[in-house]
Design a protein around this motif. Structure first.
Motif, PDB file in Angstrom:
ATOM      1  N   LYS A  18      12.841   6.919   9.853  1.00  0.00           N
ATOM      2  CA  LYS A  18      12.696   8.055  10.759  1.00  0.00           C
ATOM      3  C   LYS A  18      13.659   7.841  11.904  1.00  0.00           C
ATOM      4  O   LYS A  18      13.925   6.689  12.271  1.00  0.00           O
ATOM      5  N   LEU A  45       3.746  -9.369   6.627  1.00  0.00           N
ATOM      6  CA  LEU A  45       4.245  -8.025   6.874  1.00  0.00           C
ATOM      7  C   LEU A  45       5.697  -7.931   6.434  1.00  0.00           C
ATOM      8  O   LEU A  45       6.441  -8.914   6.500  1.00  0.00           O
ATOM      9  N   GLY A  53       7.092  -3.837   8.989  1.00  0.00           N
ATOM     10  CA  GLY A  53       5.794  -4.142   9.570  1.00  0.00           C
ATOM     11  C   GLY A  53       4.609  -3.735   8.704  1.00  0.00           C
ATOM     12  O   GLY A  53       3.467  -3.922   9.091  1.00  0.00           O
ATOM     13  N   ARG A  54       4.880  -3.159   7.534  1.00  0.00           N
ATOM     14  CA  ARG A  54       3.768  -2.763   6.659  1.00  0.00           C
ATOM     15  C   ARG A  54       3.263  -3.996   5.903  1.00  0.00           C
ATOM     16  O   ARG A  54       4.034  -4.916   5.609  1.00  0.00           O
ATOM     17  N   PRO A  55       1.967  -3.989   5.548  1.00  0.00           N
ATOM     18  CA  PRO A  55       1.395  -5.164   4.865  1.00  0.00           C
ATOM     19  C   PRO A  55       2.058  -5.432   3.514  1.00  0.00           C
ATOM     20  O   PRO A  55       2.371  -4.498   2.778  1.00  0.00           O
ATOM     21  N   ALA A  86       9.619   1.379   1.682  1.00  0.00           N
ATOM     22  CA  ALA A  86       8.608   2.428   1.853  1.00  0.00           C
ATOM     23  C   ALA A  86       9.290   3.780   2.013  1.00  0.00           C
ATOM     24  O   ALA A  86      10.383   3.875   2.560  1.00  0.00           O
ATOM     25  N   VAL A  87       8.606   4.815   1.543  1.00  0.00           N
ATOM     26  CA  VAL A  87       9.205   6.139   1.541  1.00  0.00           C
ATOM     27  C   VAL A  87       8.145   7.172   1.916  1.00  0.00           C
ATOM     28  O   VAL A  87       6.967   6.959   1.674  1.00  0.00           O
ATOM     29  N   ASP A  88       8.563   8.253   2.564  1.00  0.00           N
ATOM     30  CA  ASP A  88       7.561   9.280   2.869  1.00  0.00           C
ATOM     31  C   ASP A  88       7.654  10.420   1.850  1.00  0.00           C
ATOM     32  O   ASP A  88       8.485  10.381   0.947  1.00  0.00           O
ATOM     33  N   SER A  89       6.795  11.420   2.030  1.00  0.00           N
ATOM     34  CA  SER A  89       6.707  12.476   1.012  1.00  0.00           C
ATOM     35  C   SER A  89       7.993  13.254   0.865  1.00  0.00           C
ATOM     36  O   SER A  89       8.227  13.897  -0.151  1.00  0.00           O
ATOM     37  N   LEU A 144      10.372   2.849   7.521  1.00  0.00           N
ATOM     38  CA  LEU A 144       8.940   2.971   7.236  1.00  0.00           C
ATOM     39  C   LEU A 144       8.370   1.656   6.719  1.00  0.00           C
ATOM     40  O   LEU A 144       7.194   1.355   6.919  1.00  0.00           O
ATOM     41  N   PHE A 152       0.861  -1.180   0.000  1.00  0.00           N
ATOM     42  CA  PHE A 152       0.000   0.000   0.000  1.00  0.00           C
ATOM     43  C   PHE A 152       0.900   1.233   0.000  1.00  0.00           C
ATOM     44  O   PHE A 152       1.975   1.226   0.586  1.00  0.00           O
ATOM     45  N   GLY A 153       0.435   2.292  -0.612  1.00  0.00           N
ATOM     46  CA  GLY A 153       1.131   3.568  -0.512  1.00  0.00           C
ATOM     47  C   GLY A 153       2.332   3.689  -1.427  1.00  0.00           C
ATOM     48  O   GLY A 153       2.399   3.053  -2.466  1.00  0.00           O
ATOM     49  N   LYS A 154       3.268   4.554  -1.004  1.00  0.00           N
ATOM     50  CA  LYS A 154       4.400   4.909  -1.859  1.00  0.00           C
ATOM     51  C   LYS A 154       5.675   4.191  -1.417  1.00  0.00           C
ATOM     52  O   LYS A 154       6.057   4.274  -0.249  1.00  0.00           O
ATOM     53  N   TRP A 155       6.315   3.501  -2.340  1.00  0.00           N
ATOM     54  CA  TRP A 155       7.569   2.816  -2.050  1.00  0.00           C
ATOM     55  C   TRP A 155       8.579   3.160  -3.129  1.00  0.00           C
ATOM     56  O   TRP A 155       8.223   3.498  -4.260  1.00  0.00           O
TER      57      TRP A 155
END
Ligand SMILES: Cc1ncc(COP(=O)(O)O)c(C=O)c1O
Lengths: 706, 451
Positions: free
Chosen positions: A369, A454, A382-384, A360-363, A379, A333-336
């Motif tokens: 972090k 995960l 533990g992400r799905p 995974a990466v943030d904006s 990030l 999910f999201g941005k990687w």
């Protein structure tokens, strides 16, 4: 009454045109006409075709299929075959009636078996079987008289030179008429209908001739139509025409030619292999292609056959529907960020070249972090981790501990993993999962986007990341195989313009966003029956969204009718086909856009999005296209085509999407693309779930009226 | 550089209740906002002055979205108008992709005027008068019903409309330790919510598209979110399993704590306030786990967040100027500044950070800060460590972006200018200071008082 007549004439004419894989009435008329060169013989064909169609109608088969000639054409062939072997008597008609019923029953059975078990077309197999059975039985019938030789009746006024005469005779032989005249009439019909088809038949003919010259002494009489039809079927009907398809068509022709000789030896003297060699060669190839893992070359058409030219036009659409069969998404999910891509320098080499690592990466582009010293700082950790496509879990491993950041475990290279079988020989593997996080077990069906575990740091993984590869077996570490992703958003940090990737591969350092699940709703809320009113140039036009009985979705315009067929999957609106009038605003809209990701701030997407699309250049894309361009389709057999490459840019603001399209005419050559000229720029605005206006070079030509 | 002069003071020795963290020694001050000198802002726009930072607002929004989108595929933020309905603030959020969350006809009209597509307006709250409810349902807004009485009205409206009417249900639930807001919506545990669903299904006129809960505000124990979302996911699963209702959205409301300090707590904010990641994990994990058994990935309901204060609090600041200083009987130094509870309503429950806008040295002492009103309760900070400020010095009070520009009032004084500093450094006036004519614009004098 008129309706019934048109049903009858459609059924009859298409029962003839289907012999050459066409639904065109004019091709049907040409074949029908050519069969009437010997009226009594031709009559047997009409009788066979109509009676088998009538029987199908009586027992309640699909009326649309009957109208397409799908029942009649085997009847026509059976009628013509029996009319060839026997002279026309009332007794023959009685036998023919039985034969028509038999061939219809066989059509139902064989089509069903072929479709369900082989996913291949049965073509004229029912005709072969029915004719053999009747011929075998007729040896005991005392009442049928063998027909007299009649070739003499049907010569052309002039004698064509070799091998054109042989070619024409063999075309005639498809109808059991060994005359250049019928061959000539059919050839004319074919020329008008599809040049590609004619070229393919000639190619098949020449291939067969070559086989004969070099391998065989004895002449195979009239059965050379088998390689010709095989070349047509493979090169223009079941595959999208192109260089690879042309090569396969030649293979099919050679195969059919050899089968003709094999069959001639195997069959008893008074039975003929009929169309078996052609059917067998085509089925062999079609089934093999359907079961292959990579299908980027010699692409198969999956639905409705038009002329090879139409098939070519629909190639774009077909590519899309092929994509729809297995849309591969990213496993998160999201941005990687793609931290290692295909042929990556660290581990994606040799057998494992076709693999991706994602973090995974943030904006702001950060991967972690805090100090980044523990897994938890990352990030990704533990992400799905998601199934990239529908399938069934093949193998999982759990229990490998996570490494501390910076160290790796080379004993259990893949760490904890989940391997999913998507189709035979096509498995995905997601590796380095967190211990204890697996949510699925072998044998369990999974859907695209379903969490399977995960993200962790187990195995050969210095930082928490997901390793994704596709492989041909379920064994961990099996060699990787290439694949493409579908429907992704690619870009950098969120402020940069994003690129919508309808299909393709990813490169290192690209930041990829999974949008397939986050898109909701569609650009056109195309629930059947929604209507929009427009002013196009100076006239009024209404659009209505509809669904046909097979479930195809389309928009139709009134009073001038244009039909725009589309898919709406994963929030991407794709136009697959345009039919009907070219004088409507709907046509203009359809010709201006090919795919439209449903991006807007309301859906969680901000900022400008770019994408590129290429379409075959024909009237559907450019209006006022010179008619000779239709002839240019012949070039596509060599991999040369005119294309329109369009750069799209969409700028969404809440509730509104502004799109500009910058199309350019190109010549696609086997080794690249040659830009020819810029075409008029178009702009359009979407608001309230509809096209608000459309302009060409700044002049508004289509405007919504409320 | 010459150090500023510090006049000597005699302060009482405080040996009583010592703070176990001790008194920090610092010369904290803030002279700029996003690189913009505060003195210049005051010069141009006067004092007091509210300042919003678009950059902070965007950064906060992205942090929120980053955290949730790694954990759940469909998250949408609905901007809670009550938190701040200044047009510029709302539009900034809508630009970023926020939907609108409104709780009254007034807020609904504001959202419409801001150009929000009604399909992306979430209409909550216990009070939706008939015409307002009708308009929202006609527009196709996302209406979360609060009571059966509201449902009956919706049913009546549905029978007049030609298109199908969709609604959501506000739910409340027991959360164990946390005091849940149970006066809104239908209770889950008592079976009230399920009974409502059955009643709506029997009515046949209205489709249930979503469920909504808002468990409170400034909720810093994330376990409460886990409990609440688990119950919502169970409810959604039951609706799908037992009634075939596939919900389109699950709305968990707002309530994320902002980086402010609740009055009376000692912990510094950074230690106590959960990060977006922590909230997201607490919400998304149970949600995804709870739904995957019956929802296919592509039909997962949209998760709606209505976070208000956390999203905007830090982006807003109040600059105020000392108008007089005094020494209280207790010996504590007092400052009277030109912004009081009339402008900073949230000072009733927050201890805002108050910083001088220029360097006043290291010598701090306890102060009490009063507002300009003639009321004993007009206190901005009962006790705060500050250097020696004089009349004319200014302070920045923050975070102040949430609830102040909606709950402020024209009590005794008019409301001042509000500006926003854009991401690329432009200053825009987003609300002009009021004058008496504006305040009295709506007033009329009955004829017997005329002349
Ligand atoms: C229904 C609803 N949603 C959202 C909010 C916003 O809450 P917060 O500012 O605490 O995030 C509130 C505040 O009371 C509310 O009642």
């Amino acid at each position: 009454m008129a309706e019934r007549l048109s049903y009858l004439s459609d059924t009859l004419l298409r029962s003839y045109s289907q012999i050459l894989f066409s639904e065109s009435r004019s091709v049907g008329a040409a074949i029908l006409a050519s069969s009437l060169v010997i009226p009594a013989h031709g009559f047997c064909g009409i009788f066979g075709g109509l009676s088998s169609a009538a029987f199908a109608l009586v027992i309640g088969m699909d009326r649309i299929a009957i109208r397409k000639g799908l029942f009649g054409f085997n009847g026509v062939l059976t009628g013509l075959a029996l009319g060839h072997f026997f002279s026309l008597t009332p007794q023959l008609l009685a036998v023919l009636l039985v034969g028509s019923i038999l061939v219809t029953l066989l059509t139902i059975l064989i089509n069903h078996v072929f479709m369900v078990h082989l996913a291949a077309p049965a073509m004229s197999m029912p005709f072969n079987v029915a004719t053999w059975l009747i011929l075998l039985a007729s040896m005991d019938f005392g009442i049928l008289n063998a027909a007299l030789p009649r070739e003499a009746l049907i010569a052309l006024p002039w004698e064509p030179p070799y091998p054109a005469d042989l070619f024409l005779k063999n075309i005639g032989a498809i109808l059991f008429q060994f005359s250049p005249l019928s061959g000539f009439i059919i050839t004319l019909g074919l020329l008008a209908h599809s040049r590609i088809a004619l070229v393919l038949m000639i190619a098949g003919f020449l291939a067969a001739l070559g086989v004969q010259e070099f391998l065989f002494a004895s002449e195979p009489q009239w059965l050379t139509f088998n390689p010709m039809l095989a070349a047509l079927a493979i090169g223009g009907v079941f595959l999208i025409p192109g260089p690879a398809s042309l090569l396969l068509a030649l293979v099919a022709a050679v195969l059919a030619a050899i089968l003709v000789h094999a069959n001639l030896e195997a069959f008893p003297q008074n039975l003929s292999p009929l169309a078996l060699p052609f059917n067998a060669a085509v089925i062999l190839i079609v089934v093999a292609l359907r079961l292959r893992t990579y299908s980027s070359r010699a692409v198969q058409l999956t639905t409705g056959f038009g002329s090879p030219e139409t098939n070519l036009k629909n190639a774009q659409a077909q590519r899309k529907s092929r994509r729809r069969e297995m849309r591969i998404g990213v496993p998160f999910f999201g941005k990687w960020k793609v931290t290692q891509a295909i042929d990556g320098q660290y581990t994606h080499q040799g057998y494992w070249r076709f693999a991706y690592d994602f973090q995974a990466v943030d904006s702001s582009g950060q991967l972690w972090k805090g100090p980044g010293e523990t897994c938890q700082d990352f990030l990704a950790y533990g992400r799905p981790v998601l199934a990239p496509a529908d399938g069934r879990v093949a193998l999982t491993l759990d229990g490998v501990p996570d490494n501390p950041v910076g160290s790796i475990n080379t004993d259990q290279n893949w760490g904890n993993y989940c391997i999913i079988e998507h189709s035979p020989g096509f498995h995905s593997c997601m590796a380095h999962l967190k211990p204890g996080s697996l949510m699925v077990s072998p044998g369990q069906p999974v859907r695209k986007g379903q969490p399977v575990g995960l993200c962790g740091n187990s195995g050969r993984s210095p930082y928490p990341h997901i390793h994704l590869q596709f492989q041909s077996s379920a064994i961990p570490g099996a060699p990787s195989i290439p694949f493409e992703f579908q429907n992704l958003m690619v870009g950098g940090a969120s402020t940069e313009p994003l690129t919508f990737l309808s299909h393709g591969i990813l490169r290192e350092n690209e930041i990829v966003e999974n949008t397939t699940l986050s898109f909701d709703g569609s650009l056109f809320p195309c629930i059947a029956g929604v209507r929009w009113a427009y002013e196009f140039k100076t006239s009024r036009e209404t659009w209505e969204s509809m669904v046909d009985p097979i479930g195809n979705t389309y928009i139709e315009s009134f009073p001038l009718r244009t039909r725009l067929y589309f898919h709406d999957v994963e929030g991407v609106f794709e136009i697959t086909r345009i039919e009907g009038s070219r004088e409507t605003g709907l046509f203009l809209f359809g010709a201006s856009i090919s795919e439209l990701p449903n991006i807007s701030p309301d859906r969680g997407h901000v900022g400008t999005v770019h994408w590129l699309a290429s379409n075959s250049a024909d009237g559907a894309v450019i209006q006022a296209w010179p008619p000779w361009i239709e002839m240019s389709h012949l070039l596509s057999l060599l991999g040369i085509a005119f294309q329109v490459a369009t750069k799209y840019q969409m700028t969404p603001t809440p509730g509104r999407r502004h799109i500009s399209a910058d199309p350019r005419l190109c010549l696609k050559l086997p080794f690249g693309k040659l830009p020819l000229k810029a075409l008029p720029k178009k702009e359009m605005l979407f608001a309230d779930g509809a096209v608000e206006w459309l302009s060409i070079e700044g002049t508004t030509v289509l405007r919504r009226v409320k | 550089m010459k150090r500023p002069y510090e006049s000597p003071t005699i302060s009482r020795h405080q040996g009583g209740i010592t703070n176990k963290f001790g008194v920090g020694v610092s010369n904290r001050f803030q002279s700029e906002i996003e690189g913009f000198p505060i003195s210049k802002l005051l010069q141009e726009y006067g004092t007091p002055l509210f300042v919003y930072s678009e950059k902070t607002l965007k950064k906060t929004y992205r942090e929120m979205l980053d955290a949730f989108s790694l954990r759940y595929p469909k998250t949408r933020h609905a901007w809670s108008y009550k938190t701040n309905y200044l047009k510029a603030v709302c539009r900034s959020f809508h630009r970023l992709g926020s939907w609108a969350e409104v709780v009254s006809g007034m807020e609904y009209e504001m959202a419409r005027a801001n150009g929000v597509d009604p399909r992306f307006i979430v209409f909550n709250g216990p009070y939706k008068p008939y015409p307002v409810l009708k308009r929202a349902l006609e527009d196709g807004a996302i209406v979360n019903l609060d009571s059966l009485d509201e449902y009956f009205e919706a049913e009546e409206i549905a029978s007049q409309l030609r298109h199908p009417v969709k609604i959501g249900l506000r739910l409340n639930m027991s959360l164990g330790t946390h005091m849940s807001w149970d006066r809104y919506g239908f209770n889950i545990e008592s079976g009230e919510a399920l009974a409502a669903v059955k009643r709506i299904l029997a009515g046949r006129k209205i489709r249930i598209e979503g469920i909504h809960a808002h468990i409170g505000t400034f909720v810093y124990d994330v376990q409460n979110y886990s409990t609440a979302i688990t119950k919502l996911a169970e409810f959604a699963t039951a609706l799908k399993r037992d009634f075939g209702i596939s919900l389109k959205y699950i709305d968990i409301g707002g309530g994320f704590a902002s980086r402010n300090r609740l009055r009376g707590t000692y912990l510094s904010t950074a230690d106590m306030i959960p990060s977006f990641d922590t909230y997201a994990e607490a919400i998304c994990k149970p949600l995804l786990d709870g739904l995957t058994s019956v929802f296919h990935p592509e039909e997962l309901p949209t998760l709606i967040l209505e976070s208000g204060r956390r999203m905007v609090d830090e982006a807003g600041m109040l600059i105020s100027t000392v108008s007089s200083t005094k020494r209280m009987n207790s010996g504590t130094r007092g400052l009277v500044i030109d912004a009081g509870v009339n402008l900073l309503f949230t000072s009733f429950w927050y201890d805002h950070d108050v910083l001088p806008t220029s360097d006043h040295g290291y010598s701090n002492e306890d102060h009490v800060i009063f507002g300009p009103l003639c009321m004993q309760i007009d206190v901005i900070r009962p006790t705060v460590h500050l250097p020696h400020l004089e009349k004319g010095d200014s302070v920045i009070i923050k975070p102040a972006g949430a609830y102040n520009n909606t709950q402020w009032m024209q009590f005794i004084n008019l409301r001042p200018n509000v500006v926003m500093i854009s991401e690329n450094g432009k200053v825009g006036l987003i609300r002009r200071a009021e004058d008496v004519a504006y305040l009295q614009e709506r007033e009329t004098i009955p004829e017997w008082l005329n002349g």
